[in-house]
Motif scaffolding. Structure first.
Motif, mmCIF file in Angstrom:
data_model
loop_
_atom_site.group_PDB
_atom_site.id
_atom_site.type_symbol
_atom_site.label_atom_id
_atom_site.label_comp_id
_atom_site.label_asym_id
_atom_site.label_seq_id
_atom_site.Cartn_x
_atom_site.Cartn_y
_atom_site.Cartn_z
ATOM 1 N N MET A 134 -5.389 0.083 -5.328
ATOM 2 C CA MET A 134 -3.948 0.170 -5.402
ATOM 3 C C MET A 134 -3.473 -0.573 -6.649
ATOM 4 S SD MET A 134 -1.091 -1.007 -2.571
ATOM 5 C CE MET A 134 -1.339 0.274 -1.391
ATOM 6 N N LYS A 135 -2.560 0.003 -7.384
ATOM 7 C CA LYS A 135 -2.012 -0.612 -8.585
ATOM 8 C C LYS A 135 -1.090 -1.778 -8.219
ATOM 9 C CE LYS A 135 -1.815 3.591 -11.357
ATOM 10 N NZ LYS A 135 -0.893 4.491 -12.058
ATOM 11 N N SER A 176 1.801 -2.411 -9.385
ATOM 12 C CA SER A 176 3.174 -1.922 -9.186
ATOM 13 C C SER A 176 3.374 -1.423 -7.753
ATOM 14 C CB SER A 176 3.510 -0.822 -10.186
ATOM 15 O OG SER A 176 2.626 0.263 -10.053
ATOM 16 N N GLU A 177 2.349 -0.788 -7.175
ATOM 17 C CA GLU A 177 2.441 -0.307 -5.796
ATOM 18 C C GLU A 177 2.439 -1.467 -4.803
ATOM 19 O OE1 GLU A 177 -0.966 2.217 -5.680
ATOM 20 O OE2 GLU A 177 0.056 3.889 -6.666
ATOM 21 N N VAL A 178 1.641 -2.479 -5.097
ATOM 22 C CA VAL A 178 1.587 -3.660 -4.227
ATOM 23 C C VAL A 178 2.929 -4.386 -4.244
ATOM 24 C CG1 VAL A 178 0.477 -5.910 -3.871
ATOM 25 C CG2 VAL A 178 -0.899 -3.931 -4.509
ATOM 26 N N ALA A 199 5.895 -3.079 -5.018
ATOM 27 C CA ALA A 199 6.883 -2.222 -4.352
ATOM 28 C C ALA A 199 6.755 -2.333 -2.825
ATOM 29 C CB ALA A 199 6.717 -0.775 -4.801
ATOM 30 N N ALA A 200 5.533 -2.322 -2.330
ATOM 31 C CA ALA A 200 5.323 -2.450 -0.882
ATOM 32 C C ALA A 200 5.774 -3.820 -0.378
ATOM 33 C CB ALA A 200 3.851 -2.221 -0.546
ATOM 34 N N SER A 243 -0.190 -9.233 0.576
ATOM 35 C CA SER A 243 -1.029 -8.312 -0.206
ATOM 36 C C SER A 243 -0.947 -8.612 -1.691
ATOM 37 C CB SER A 243 -0.653 -6.859 0.079
ATOM 38 O OG SER A 243 0.702 -6.630 -0.231
ATOM 39 N N THR A 261 -4.153 -9.798 -4.374
ATOM 40 C CA THR A 261 -4.545 -9.083 -5.601
ATOM 41 C C THR A 261 -4.863 -10.028 -6.753
ATOM 42 O OG1 THR A 261 -2.277 -8.833 -6.403
ATOM 43 C CG2 THR A 261 -3.155 -7.063 -5.018
ATOM 44 N N SER A 310 7.578 -4.640 -12.147
ATOM 45 C CA SER A 310 6.406 -4.783 -11.288
ATOM 46 C C SER A 310 5.179 -5.149 -12.118
ATOM 47 C CB SER A 310 6.160 -3.499 -10.506
ATOM 48 O OG SER A 310 5.959 -2.425 -11.384
ATOM 49 N N GLU A 311 5.397 -5.541 -13.361
ATOM 50 C CA GLU A 311 4.296 -5.989 -14.208
ATOM 51 C C GLU A 311 4.211 -7.503 -14.152
ATOM 52 O OE1 GLU A 311 4.134 -4.466 -18.160
ATOM 53 O OE2 GLU A 311 4.778 -2.468 -17.529
#
Length: 152
Positions: A1-2, A4-6, A8-9, A18, A22, A83-84
């Motif tokens: 999972m990227k 940015s996805e982590v 966002a979640a 989560s 990472t 998200s960076e």
């Protein structure tokens, strides 16, 4: 999972575990992020592996410093729309007293936020926020044109 996805979640669910998982060093420290409304804080749970001076005993300064820097990075991910992962430009520490073998907490204060750079002050404490064990000051490079959730 990227990443940015982590991020966002985590924003959608309010569960930042989560995100901590990472980042290898944050996972090693077993950090946790606590967000209650507009209040952001992090916790470094005590673990015997964090003892730097077994005679006192006292927490290792590098563990406290890494915890504070990671807290600043996580704060910016929470606070900014980006998200960076921000990049650390510089980070300095002032150790005020020995860290006892117990949990450490950290609060973040936005000193100044510009288009590309944010300056943060982080205070780490144990028994009371009024008695910090260390303070940190850091400059972080942000993704250009990032906007914040609100003014500090």
């Amino acid at each position: 999972m990227k990443l940015s996805e982590v991020v966002a979640a985590a924003r959608a669910t309010g569960n930042w575990t989560s995100l901590v998982d990472t980042i290898p060093y944050a996972r090693f420290l077993n950090m946790s992020i606590d967000v209650k409304g507009d209040v952001f804080s992090c916790t470094l749970p005590f673990d015997q592996k964090l003892i730097g001076n077994p005679i006192l005993p006292a927490l290792h300064g590098g563990a406290i410093g890494g915890f504070m820097e990671s807290t600043g990075l996580f704060y910016l991910l929470w606070h900014m729309d980006s998200s960076e992962l921000p990049k650390t430009i510089d980070f300095s520490f002032d150790f005020l007293r020995s860290g006892r073998p117990e949990n450490v907490y950290a609060n973040v204060f936005m000193v100044k936020q510009g288009q590309r750079v944010a300056h943060l002050r982080i205070e780490a404490w144990q028994s009371s926020p009024d008695k910090p064990i260390a303070t940190g000051h850091g400059n972080f490079m942000l993704k250009p044109a990032a906007s914040s959730k609100g003014s500090p």
